[in-house]
Structure formats: structure tokens, C-alpha cells
Design a protein around this motif. Structure first.
Motif, short mmCIF file in Angstrom:
data_model
loop_
_atom_site.label_atom_id
_atom_site.label_comp_id
_atom_site.label_asym_id
_atom_site.label_seq_id
_atom_site.Cartn_x
_atom_site.Cartn_y
_atom_site.Cartn_z
N ARG A 1 0.87 -1.63 0.59
CA ARG A 1 -0.33 -0.37 -0.16
C ARG A 1 1.07 1.25 -0.48
N LEU A 2 1.85 1.36 0.82
CA LEU A 2 3.05 2.39 0.94
C LEU A 2 3.68 2.52 -0.46
N LYS A 3 3.83 1.53 -0.88
CA LYS A 3 5.02 1.47 -2.35
C LYS A 3 4.03 2.09 -3.42
N ALA A 4 2.76 2.06 -3.34
CA ALA A 4 1.94 2.49 -4.75
C ALA A 4 1.52 3.75 -4.20
N LEU A 5 1.17 4.44 -2.99
CA LEU A 5 1.63 5.81 -2.94
C LEU A 5 2.68 6.27 -3.36
N ALA A 6 3.57 5.65 -2.64
CA ALA A 6 4.97 6.66 -3.05
C ALA A 6 5.22 6.54 -5.21
N VAL A 7 4.99 4.91 -5.06
CA VAL A 7 5.11 5.34 -6.77
C VAL A 7 4.48 6.56 -7.38
N GLY A 8 2.65 6.31 -6.86
CA GLY A 8 2.56 7.63 -7.51
C GLY A 8 2.65 8.89 -7.67
N ILE A 9 2.58 9.46 -6.42
CA ILE A 9 3.62 10.60 -5.31
C ILE A 9 4.58 10.64 -5.89
N ALA A 10 5.80 9.81 -6.39
CA ALA A 10 6.66 10.42 -7.67
C ALA A 10 7.06 10.28 -8.33
N GLU A 11 6.08 9.46 -9.91
CA GLU A 11 5.90 10.18 -11.24
C GLU A 11 5.18 11.47 -10.93
N ARG A 12 4.39 11.90 -10.30
CA ARG A 12 3.54 13.40 -9.88
C ARG A 12 4.95 13.74 -10.28
N TYR A 13 5.26 13.81 -9.18
CA TYR A 13 6.60 14.89 -8.77
C TYR A 13 7.68 15.45 -9.94
N GLN A 14 8.00 14.03 -10.78
CA GLN A 14 8.81 14.21 -11.35
C GLN A 14 8.33 14.10 -13.04
N SER A 15 7.11 14.29 -12.98
CA SER A 15 6.68 15.31 -14.88
C SER A 15 6.18 16.07 -13.76
N GLN A 16 5.53 16.74 -12.73
CA GLN A 16 5.58 18.25 -12.25
C GLN A 16 6.32 18.94 -11.90
N GLY A 17 7.29 18.17 -11.23
CA GLY A 17 7.73 19.43 -9.98
C GLY A 17 7.78 18.79 -8.44
N HIS A 18 8.05 19.27 -7.11
CA HIS A 18 7.97 19.97 -6.82
C HIS A 18 8.62 21.08 -5.42
N SER A 19 8.36 20.88 -3.99
CA SER A 19 8.79 22.23 -3.96
C SER A 19 9.82 22.15 -2.68
N GLY A 20 10.05 20.61 -1.95
CA GLY A 20 10.38 20.27 -1.02
C GLY A 20 11.85 19.69 -1.13
N ALA A 21 12.96 19.69 -0.50
CA ALA A 21 14.14 20.14 0.40
C ALA A 21 14.34 19.17 -1.06
N GLN A 22 16.29 18.97 -1.39
CA GLN A 22 16.99 18.36 -2.42
C GLN A 22 17.13 17.22 -1.18
N LEU A 23 17.69 17.17 -0.24
CA LEU A 23 17.91 16.04 0.41
C LEU A 23 17.07 15.29 1.11
N GLU A 24 15.81 15.77 1.12
CA GLU A 24 14.39 14.71 1.57
C GLU A 24 14.03 14.54 -0.11
N ALA A 25 14.10 14.51 -0.74
CA ALA A 25 13.78 13.85 -2.29
C ALA A 25 14.72 12.70 -3.11
N SER A 26 15.64 13.17 -2.49
CA SER A 26 16.93 12.62 -2.79
C SER A 26 16.86 11.09 -2.30
N THR A 27 16.64 10.87 -1.00
CA THR A 27 16.01 10.14 0.39
C THR A 27 15.23 9.26 -0.58
N PHE A 28 14.63 10.53 -1.07
CA PHE A 28 12.68 9.20 -1.07
C PHE A 28 12.95 8.70 -2.31
N PHE A 29 13.56 9.09 -3.31
CA PHE A 29 14.16 8.14 -4.62
C PHE A 29 15.05 6.74 -4.26
N LEU A 30 15.58 7.09 -3.23
CA LEU A 30 16.53 6.22 -3.29
C LEU A 30 16.23 5.03 -2.35
#
Length: 831
Positions: free
Chosen positions: A669-698
Motif C-alpha cells: 500500500r505504501l509502495k503504491a502511494l509512493a510510486v504515484g507521488i514520485a511519478e507526479r513529482y518527476q513530471s510536474q516538479g515539487h517544492s521539497g528539499a533536495q535531501l528529502e527528495a533524494s532520500t525518497f527516490f533512493l
């Protein structure tokens, strides 16, 4: 010969024993010990047991040394380390040293000071944690207590719902606890809610606000209940007053202008009710009434008296008019509110010509139905001298009404009903600026105290006649006490709430300083018998009944609370919306929904044109504080707070990264939620910190790595771990990876032991597969070349395993207890 030697030996022994006895008796002050045979035997057994235990302990130590030595342990070194361990449970001061040892003394004092500071800090920390714990528990209990009280008040018997919790885990946003679709609101409550919607819509649109009293009276018109209609007609009449500009409702309520207007409207309502009563009585007895065709109050009262008064009534004075007692005619004309008709009666009666006619004419011309101070003094003096002892009850009542005197007289001969008594008292009320210098006067606070505190519910039989008691309180300006009383009756609760809404929107309702106060309170400094009504608590108690089945309607009522504040300074409307969303879980319907393209579909709160994002953020914060992190992620995403989304997702993902995938699991369930958000952030961008974003994708990449690992796709898993460059697979990369380790977030480092074990298991699995394949093949010249390649590959795998072992030993991170042992064990198996 042998016997002589034995005798000589025993003799020598006896001589030595006697010498010992002589030494003991030689004057040395020592106690003499004498033991019998039993004592000597006991002492011997004790000595033997000690010797046996010591021997057994030595034997045990020897066996332990042999066992540990065989396993490669350094027994003497271990013994020394064990002897240095301290079993002290707390920090204890060190033993003082001799005063002559200056260096030792200073060192000891320094260490004692450090230990004392550490102990003090530890104790303060524990006390602070315990204090915060109990404060939090107290706050939680206050919230739960408020919910319980509101539920008990609002739901009545329905509050006692002991349905067992099924233990189901909440799912996606939009999941709701409402499954039946059946509303908990009855027809009356639904009708009121529709009128509240109409009013709020006008407020939001900036249009002219309709009268809430008129809207709710329309609801009462459609109900076949005369008491409800009378109630709203009374509210409609009394609240139809010119509003006074004041800094607070208390200031407005205490102003003489508004009090005079309230009293006038209350009298007018009672007079209109009495006209209806007279008219109904006449038409029910037309033959006896002899109404005739002349319209007007004069003729109506005359016809009523044909029914009401007996043919002969003792004690009446000053003659008759049209066959009826003149003072009765004057009183009932006044009672109907027609002062001109009362003056007509006086004009038609010769005996009333003179001073009384003049007094009555001045009373008729007065806008506030009050004689001038000089005239009032004359009438009072005349009443005390000539009228007080009159046998005509109507005459005494008329004079008391005109001069506002003899306020202790209940006029029970004339006022045989509560409404009549209340009307006379309202006619006698003197305001502060009207009653200066008067001794016999009735002020509005005095009348209020008399009815509320001295008479109270018991006197008026309020339990059996709730509308009557509500009327008594409401018409005397005690709105808060009236609403509180009506609210305590289950069947009338909805009417009480909406009367409060009318007064609150008119800024005439007195409310306490905090929404945590009791429903009805009296604050220090308030004039007697003023009460304050907790309007916020009243509304929340009312909506508790139907907020789970009718959240849209509850939202309309919460909007009325937008100008109130919680004890924490938050907007009460937002706080109620947050609680409503968490209670009903109607996230999409109330707050809106995020579409795939990133746009937000409006929810019910968007209707109010407020700061929608602020409301959603507040709901998200409350959700996060309650531990519902997945819902908080979606809400922060809805509020476009990408930073919080990434922080929460990283915390959630790091807990399930290494778990095996399973259908309907928390990880999937968490994976599906995270993948959906990751796809949206990659296509539309986001306003989060770089460290948090890189940690999220890693972390997402590590989730994919463990998916392949647990499903046996080892080549794909190894390829991912090589591309991530998280751990080294060559000795040359070890130092580089160790240096980069400190740049990773804690969420990544926490999963590193599992990553190392998984990578080592992959290498070992490959090693076993290659080794098994080589051993199973027959020997040949071509096979020798293959064996050479196989050995080279196995050596390559061993080097990779050695790189992992080296990396695990060099990173500044404490691994779980068995991680290093398992890594070493796998590496050994590969050699």
C-alpha cells in the motif's frame, strides 16, 4: 617394645596438654573456651562444607576454563574484564582519597562533579518526560471527556452504542465509516439545516443577509404544532429590535435603549396573544358574546366581558360603561395593547373624568408608555392614599400599571394566568434612567432574579410545561438560561439550538471567554442574574448526533463558529472541520481530491471561500499528531506541502523497505502511494528539499531492489545495487563509499544492514550456483578451461564479498548484533 613406645608417646602427649592448660591458667586474662562433643562435631562439619564448596568451585572454574579455552576465548583476560565491571544501578560518587594526595583529590573531585551533573541531568530528564506525559494524558482526557459529554447530550439513548470495533485498518482517502446512507436527522432538523444553508450561502456570496428568525418561522409554519409556531413568533417579535452599536454583546444587552426595546416587544407579543385568545373565546361563544358588527378593540372587549364576567361581581367601583364595569373595560383594553380604546372608555364614563383621564391621556401619548416623573409621583401618591385599599381589583391593577407602583402585588384576582402576571410585571419594570429616586420600583434584573432564581423551574412546573417556562425566561431577556433549559429537553433540542443561532448572529448572545466552559456559566463581574451560554459547545453537541451521517449539514453549522477561537487560539470552524474529517473520514467529499494531473477537485469546504489550504493543513497536522501518517501524507499532498509529504513518506518507507512483498500488505500500500507521488513529482516538479527528495527516490529504488531479491530475481537485484552505488563491490570503491556514507539520511542508513545482508546473500547464492554447476560436470580438456574461468569468477565473487565485509567494518554505524557475524559467516562459506 611397641607397647612401651606407645605408652611413652601418650605420656608425652598428656604432658604437653597439661602444659597448655597450665599456660592458660598462668594469669593471662583470656576467656576459656569449653566445647562439648556436639559442638566440636558441628564445627567440624562447617569446616568440611566450606572446603568442599571451595573445591567444587575450583572444579567448576577449571571445567569452564577448559570449555572456553577450547572455543578460543582468552579466559584470564575475560576474568580481568569481568572484575572491572560495576553493578551499580545509578551514578555513584567515587571514594574520597587522602588529603595529602593533591592530584588524586582534584581528579576525584572533578569526576564526582561530572557524575553529579550527569545524575542531576538524568533525574531532570526523567521528571520532565513524566511531567509532559501526564500533561499530554490530561489534554487527551479533556478532549475525550468533551466528546463523551457531547455524545451523551446530543444523542440521548443513541449515544450508548456498544458496537464492537472490527479492527479494520482505514484505507484510502475517501473511505467512510458511513455505510448505510441513512441520515440521523429527522424532518424538523433537516428543514432547519436547509434554512441554515440558505443563510450561509447569502453570507458567503456577500448578499443581504436574510432574517434567520423569519427563515426558521417558515419551518414552524409547516409543522402541525402550535407551540412551536408560537415559540418562533415570539422569537421573531422580540428580536425585531433596532440593534445598538456596542463593543460586545454584554454592552449591547445592558444598554437602556435595547432593554426598553426588548420590554416593549415582549409586551406587544403578550398583548397580541391575548387579542387572539379573546377573539377565539368570542367566536367559540358567539351567542353569549353578542359581538355585533362594530369592529375595534372597544367592542371586542365588551363582547368578551359578556362571557368572562358574571352578571353580578362584588366590589367593583365607579359604575359601568355599556353595561360592564368601567375599570374592567379599561384594564382589558390595556391588556390588549389598545391604549386609545382604554382612553375611549374613560371618555365615555362620567365618573372617570378629571385627573385619571388626564393621566391616561399622557400615558397614551408617551412613546415608551411611561408617565413623566412628576405625573408618576402624583399617581403614586394618589394610589397610596385612596386606591391601595380599594375593593375593585381592576382599578388597583390599572393604577399599578400606569404608575409602576406596588410591585409586590401579584394581582391574582385579575392575572389568573402566567402570561397575565408576566405582562403586568413588564408594564411595571423601571429602567435605571427612568427610576432614579423612586423607592417602590421593579428593575429588570430584579424581575429576572425573581423568575429564574426565586421561582425557578419547580414553581412553573417546567418539566410538564417547557414552552411556558421558556417563554417566561425569554420574554424577560434571559435568553441564555431559556435556551439552556430548552436544550435539556430531547424533543426540543433542535429549536433551542436555532434560537441560539438567531441571537448569536444578531450579536445578542452572551458567550463565555473559552469554549471549554460549561454550557451555562456565570462569570465574575457579570450583573445578576446574567448567564453566559457556551455557543460553541452547544453547536458541537447538537451536530454530534448527525455529523457521521450528514457531514455536509454539520459543516454548515460549523461555519457559524468561524469567529470563535479554541483555547489554543485556533479558528473553531477549522478545528471542528478537522475533527469532522477525522471522525467521518469523508476526505474527498469535504476537502477535495487530487487528480492525476495534479489539479485539485474542490470539496465541500471550498463553498465557504475561505483559506482552504490552511484548513487542509490543519487537518493534516491533526491527522499526523494522531499517528495516521498515511492519511497525513495524502492531506499534505492535497495542501501542496511537498516538504512534509517527503518527510513523512521517508519515515514510512524506511520501516518496510526490506520486507517481502505481499498482497494487501502495508508495504504494498505504501509502495503504491509512493510510486504515484514520485511519478507526479518527476513530471510536474515539487517544492521539497533536495535531501528529502533524494532520500525518497533512493528508498523507492531500494524497495525495487528488495522486490527483486525476495522474488529470486538476483541478477536484476544485483544490477540495481551496483547502479545505486550505495555499497562497494570492489576494494577500490570501499573508501569512496565509506566517505559518502555520512551524506545519507538516517532513513537510508537504518536499512543499510539489510542491504548488506541481501547483497551478501546474492553473492553467496551465485557462488553456490556456479560451484555446484562446476562439480556436476564431467572432467575433460574443454572442461579444464571452463574450470579456469569458473575459478576466476568465484574469485571475483569473493572479492566482492570481501569488499562488503571491509565496508561494514569501516562505516561509523553500529550494526545490529548478528549482522556482522552473518556477513562473516557467509564470506567464510565462500572461501
Amino acid at each position: 617394645m611397641a607397647t612401651d613406645m606407645d605408652t611413652e608417646g601418650f605420656g608425652d602427649l598428656l604432658q604437653r596438654a597439661e602444659q597448655l592448660t597450665a599456660d592458660m591458667d598462668s594469669g593471662v586474662e583470656l576467656p576459656r573456651v569449653e566445647r562439648n562433643l556436639q559442638q566440636i562435631l558441628d564445627a567440624g562439619e562447617r569446616l568440611w562444607s566450606r572446603t568442599a564448596q571451595a573445591a567444587a568451585q575450583d572444579q567448576t572454574d577449571a571445567r569452564a576454563s577448559i570449555l572456553l579455552g577450547a572455543k578460543g576465548f582468552d579466559v584470564p583476560r575475560i576474568s580481568q574484564r569481568l572484575e572491572t565491571l560495576s553493578a551499580a544501578k545509578t551514578f555513584e560518587p567515587l571514594e574520597p582519597v587522602r588529603d595529602t594526595d593533591i592530584q588524586g583529590f582534584l581528579r576525584n573531585e572533578r569526576e564526582n562533579a561530572l557524575l553529579a551533573a550527569i545524575e542531576e541531568s538524568r533525574r531532570n530528564t526523567f521528571e520532565s518526560v513524566e511531567r509532559h506525559h501526564w500533561e499530554f494524558m490530561q489534554q487527551e482526557w479533556e478532549v475525550e471527556k468533551q466528546k463523551i459529554l457531547n455524545a451523551l447530550i446530543s444523542a440521548g439513548e443513541e449515544a450508548f452504542d456498544f458496537t464492537q470495533d472490527t479492527g479494520e485498518v482505514p484505507g484510502q482517502l475517501g473511505d467512510t465509516t458511513v455505510g448505510t446512507g441513512r441520515s440521523n436527522m429527522d424532518n424538523m432538523e433537516m428543514s432547519y439545516a436547509r434554512q441554515v444553508f440558505v443563510y450561509n450561502d447569502a453570507v458567503v456570496q456577500g448578499a443581504v443577509k436574510p432574517s434567520l428568525a423569519d427563515l426558521f418561522t417558515q419551518v414552524a409554519d409547516k409543522v402541525d404544532d402550535k407551540n412551536i409556531l408560537d415559540l418562533w413568533q415570539m422569537v421573531q417579535t422580540v428580536t425585531d429590535v433596532p440593534l445598538v452599536q456596542a463593543q460586545s454583546p454584554m454592552g449591547a444587552r445592558r444598554s437602556s435603549q435595547l432593554q426598553r426595546a426588548f420590554i416593549g416587544k415582549a409586551r406587544h407579543f403578550l398583548e397580541q396573544r391575548y387579542v387572539q385568545f379573546i377573539t377565539t373565546t368570542i367566536y367559540d361563544n358567539l351567542q353569549q358574546a353578542q359581538l355585533g358588527g362594530i369592529p375595534g378593540t372597544y367592542n371586542t372587549v365588551r363582547s368578551f366581558l359578556n362571557i368572562r364576567l358574571p352578571a353580578v361581581m362584588a366590589g367593583l367601583e365607579d359604575g359601568e360603561v355599556d353595561g360592564h364595569p368601567v375599570w374592567a373595560m379599561v384594564y382589558y383594553c390595556l391588556r390588549c395593547g389598545d391604549l386609545e380604546a382604554a382612553a375611549e372608555v374613560a371618555d365615555n364614563c362620567q365618573s372617570l373624568q378629571g385627573d385619571f383621564a388626564m393621566f391616561l391621556r399622557e400615558y397614551v401619548r408617551s412613546e415608551d408608555r411611561r408617565l413623566s416623573p412628576s405625573t408618576e409621583t402624583k399617581v403614586r401618591l394618589h394610589y397610596r392614599r385612596a386606591i391601595r385599599n380599594s375593593t375593585d381589583p381592576f382599578k388597583r391593577a390599572v393604577y399599578c400599571i400606569l404608575a409602576c407602583c406596588d410591585t409586590s402585588d401579584t394581582h391574582s384576582d385579575v392575572a389568573d394566568k402566567t402570561e397575565d402576571y408576566l405582562w403586568i410585571k413588564l408594564c411595571q419594570v423601571s429602567l435605571e434612567d427612568d427610576s432614579a429616586g423612586l423607592q417602590d420600583k421593579l428593575t429588570l434584573p430584579q424581575l429576572q432574579s425573581l423568575l429564574l432564581e426565586e421561582y425557578g423551574e419547580t414553581h412553573f412546573n417546567a418539566a410538564q410545561q417547557p414552552f411556558l417556562y421558556f417563554q417566561v425566561l425569554f420574554l424577560t431577556g434571559q435568553f441564555e438560561a431559556a435556551i439552556d433549559f430548552l436544550f435539556r429537553t430531547d424533543q426540543l433540542r433542535a429549536h433551542a439550538v436555532h434560537v441560539a443561532v438567531v441571537l448569536y448572529e444578531m450579536k445578542l448572545l452572551l458567550t463565555p471567554n473559552t469554549v471549554q466552559a460549561q454550557l451555562l456559566t456565570k462569570e465574575d463581574g457579570d450583573p445578576v442574574p446574567m448567564r453566559r451560554l457556551n455557543f460553541g459547545r452547544l453547536m458541537m453537541s447538537y451536530t454530534r448526533k448527525f455529523e457521521s451521517t450528514d457531514p455536509r449539514e454539520a459543516l454548515q453549522y460549523f461555519y457559524i463558529l468561524r469567529n470563535l477561537k479554541t483555547p489554543g487560539g485556533e479558528n473553531l470552524f477549522m478545528a471542528c472541520v478537522s475533527a469532522l474529517v477525522l471522525e467521518t473520514r469523508e476526505f474527498d467529499m469535504l476537502l477535495g481530491k487530487l487528480e492525476r494531473d495534479g489539479t485539485r477537485k474542490p470539496g465541500a469546504i471550498d463553498k465557504f471561500h475561505g483559506d482552504t489550504h490552511k484548513i487542509i493543513e490543519m487537518v493534516a497536522q491533526d491527522t499526523e499528531s494522531k499517528g495516521q501518517s498515511e492519511d497525513a501524507v495524502r492531506l499534505y499532498e492535497l495542501a501542496k506541502d511537498h516538504e512534509k509529504v517527503l518527510i513523512l513518506l521517508n519515515k514510512l518507507l524506511c520501516q518496510v523497505v526490506s520486507q517481502a512483498p505481499a498482497p494487501q500488505s502495508d508495504r504494498d500500500r505504501l509502495k503504491a502511494l509512493a510510486v504515484g507521488i514520485a511519478e507526479r513529482y518527476q513530471s510536474q516538479g515539487h517544492s521539497g528539499a533536495q535531501l528529502e527528495a533524494s532520500t525518497f527516490f533512493l528508498l523507492l529504488d531500494l524497495v525495487t531492489f528488495f522486490d527483486h531479491y525476495h522474488t529470486g530475481q538476483l541478477d536484476q537485484a544485483l544490477d540495481i545495487i551496483q547502479r545505486l552505488q550505495l555499497v562497494p563491490l570492489t576494494q577500490e570503491a570501499v573508501e569512496q563509499r565509506v566517505a559518502a556514507f555520512s551524506s545519507y539520511a538516517d532513513e537510508v542508513r537504518r536499512n543499510l544492514p539489510d542491504v548488506l545482508l541481501a547483497a551478501m546473500n546474492i553473492l553467496y547464492s551465485k557462488y553456490k550456483a556456479v560451484r555446484s554447476a562446476g562439480q556436476a560436470s564431467p572432467t575433460s580438456r574443454g572442461r579444464l578451461r571452463e574450470d579456469s574461468k569458473t575459478e576466476s569468477y568465484l574469485t571475483y565473487l569473493r572479492k566482492q564479498a570481501r569488499a562488503l565485509i571491509t565496508f561494514a567494518g569501516m562505516i561509523p554505524y553500529r550494526m545490529p548484533g548478528d549482522t556482522n557475524a552473518r556477513l562473516v559467516q557467509l564470506e567464510v562459506l565462500m572461501n
